[in-house]
Every structure is written in C-alpha cells, then in structure tokens.
Design an enzyme around this catalytic site. Structure first.
Site, PDB file in Angstrom:
ATOM      1  N   HIS A  77     -65.704  57.968  76.712  1.00  0.00           N
ATOM      2  CA  HIS A  77     -64.485  57.727  76.664  1.00  0.00           C
ATOM      3  C   HIS A  77     -63.405  58.213  75.995  1.00  0.00           C
ATOM      4  O   HIS A  77     -63.808  59.117  74.963  1.00  0.00           O
ATOM      5  CB  HIS A  77     -64.200  55.990  75.845  1.00  0.00           C
ATOM      6  CG  HIS A  77     -65.142  55.232  76.916  1.00  0.00           C
ATOM      7  ND1 HIS A  77     -65.491  53.664  76.696  1.00  0.00           N
ATOM      8  CD2 HIS A  77     -65.811  55.374  78.210  1.00  0.00           C
ATOM      9  CE1 HIS A  77     -66.058  53.200  77.642  1.00  0.00           C
ATOM     10  NE2 HIS A  77     -66.259  54.019  78.714  1.00  0.00           N
ATOM     11  N   GLU A  79     -61.262  57.444  73.606  1.00  0.00           N
ATOM     12  CA  GLU A  79     -61.154  57.128  72.084  1.00  0.00           C
ATOM     13  C   GLU A  79     -62.330  57.860  71.331  1.00  0.00           C
ATOM     14  O   GLU A  79     -62.176  58.376  70.270  1.00  0.00           O
ATOM     15  CB  GLU A  79     -61.439  55.779  71.759  1.00  0.00           C
ATOM     16  CG  GLU A  79     -60.333  54.776  72.566  1.00  0.00           C
ATOM     17  CD  GLU A  79     -61.113  54.353  73.941  1.00  0.00           C
ATOM     18  OE1 GLU A  79     -61.399  54.983  74.706  1.00  0.00           O
ATOM     19  OE2 GLU A  79     -61.263  52.934  74.017  1.00  0.00           O
ATOM     20  N   CYS A 103     -63.404  49.497  74.402  1.00  0.00           N
ATOM     21  CA  CYS A 103     -64.451  48.886  74.624  1.00  0.00           C
ATOM     22  C   CYS A 103     -65.395  48.514  73.243  1.00  0.00           C
ATOM     23  O   CYS A 103     -64.959  49.151  72.122  1.00  0.00           O
ATOM     24  CB  CYS A 103     -65.618  49.470  75.503  1.00  0.00           C
ATOM     25  SG  CYS A 103     -66.352  51.009  74.823  1.00  0.00           S
ATOM     26  N   CYS A 106     -66.722  51.963  71.530  1.00  0.00           N
ATOM     27  CA  CYS A 106     -65.530  52.613  71.011  1.00  0.00           C
ATOM     28  C   CYS A 106     -65.096  52.134  69.617  1.00  0.00           C
ATOM     29  O   CYS A 106     -64.607  52.660  68.581  1.00  0.00           O
ATOM     30  CB  CYS A 106     -64.543  52.892  72.096  1.00  0.00           C
ATOM     31  SG  CYS A 106     -64.882  54.184  73.211  1.00  0.00           S
TER      32      CYS A 106
END
Length: 159
Positions: A77, A79, A103, A106
């Site tokens: 992801h 992040e 999420c 993360c």
C-alpha cells in the site's frame, strides 16, 4: 504585491499524493501518500504497487478469485511504501496525506512510525472491518485523522 491565488499547504500535499498515485500500475485503484513534518517539509512519498524487484507483468492484478491469484496478497500500500521509503528519516509527529483512508495493516505501521495525523481524500471503505479497526487503533493512540476538504481548484499539468 504578492500573489493571492496560491495553493494552501493541504492542497499542495494532497496534490502531491494524487500525483504520486499516478505511478501505480493497478488498473482499479491508484493510491498515493505524502508524509510531511511540522515545518511543511516533505519526508517521503509512496504509491500502491508490487514489491521492489517483482516483475509487474508476472504478478496478479485481479480483484476476484483464489486469494493467491489476486493482487491483495502482493501489493504494498501507498502508506507502507511511504513509510519504508523514508529510510533513516524520523517520521515522529509527522502528517500523512493519503488519497484513501488507511487499512488496519497500514494503521499499525503508521502508529509504529510515529505519524501523528492522517489527512485522507477518500474513505470509500468506511464501515468495513479493516476500516473500523484502523480508526479504533488511531483513536486508542491519539492519532488525529480528518478528511481533506475539497476546494474545487483545478491544476493542470502538461508533461
């Protein structure tokens, strides 16, 4: 006289997150992230994509089917990539601008890295389990999160 129509810090950093998202090779979801310190200096950037060294053409990009053959088991992801891309730079008390609310996985990395605020553009998974857990984790440790307020400005780039 100084110019009056310059963009705000929020517009600038979310704009950079949006531009970073354009590096994603994901056909369905492009996410970008920009981490800044209290002096409004950019510490790191990231976007969603396959791990470094993995051939994008040999990786699954499907959203449905057997888990092993979907992108979800493989994609990093935005992040997490921004956190990992920061190298030895401390992210303590920094702000994460991200185009999609993080999420739960993360969220854990955000907490561990010392980020203290999350500014997000979209919360399209609001109410889903990983979204609820992420917000619960942020609330438990005092990480502020707020939606980016759209200003309606349009910036056109010709590359």
């Amino acid at each position: 006289m100084k110019r009056q129509d310059y963009i705000s810090w929020d517009e600038y950093f979310m704009g950079i997150a949006l531009l970073s998202a354009q590096r994603s090779k994901d056909d369905n979801t492009q996410v970008g992230a920009c981490i800044v310190n209290h002096e409004n200096k950019i510490l790191s950037l990231g976007y969603n994509g396959m791990p470094t060294g993995c051939d994008d053409d040999k990786m699954p990009w499907d959203r449905e089917g057997d888990a092993i053959n979907t992108k979800y088991m493989y994609v990093c992801h935005a992040e997490l990539n921004a956190i990992l891309n920061s190298g030895d730079t401390s992210l303590k008390n920094s702000v994460l601008y991200v185009t999609l609310f993080p999420c739960n996985e993360c969220a854990k990395a955000i907490i561990q890295s010392g980020i203290k605020e999350v500014v997000y553009l979209s919360d399209k998974y609001s109410g889903e389990a990983n979204n609820l857990v992420a917000k619960k984790l942020f609330d438990m440790v005092g990480i502020d999160y707020r939606p980016y307020k759209m200003t309606g400005k349009t910036i056109e780039l010709q590359l």
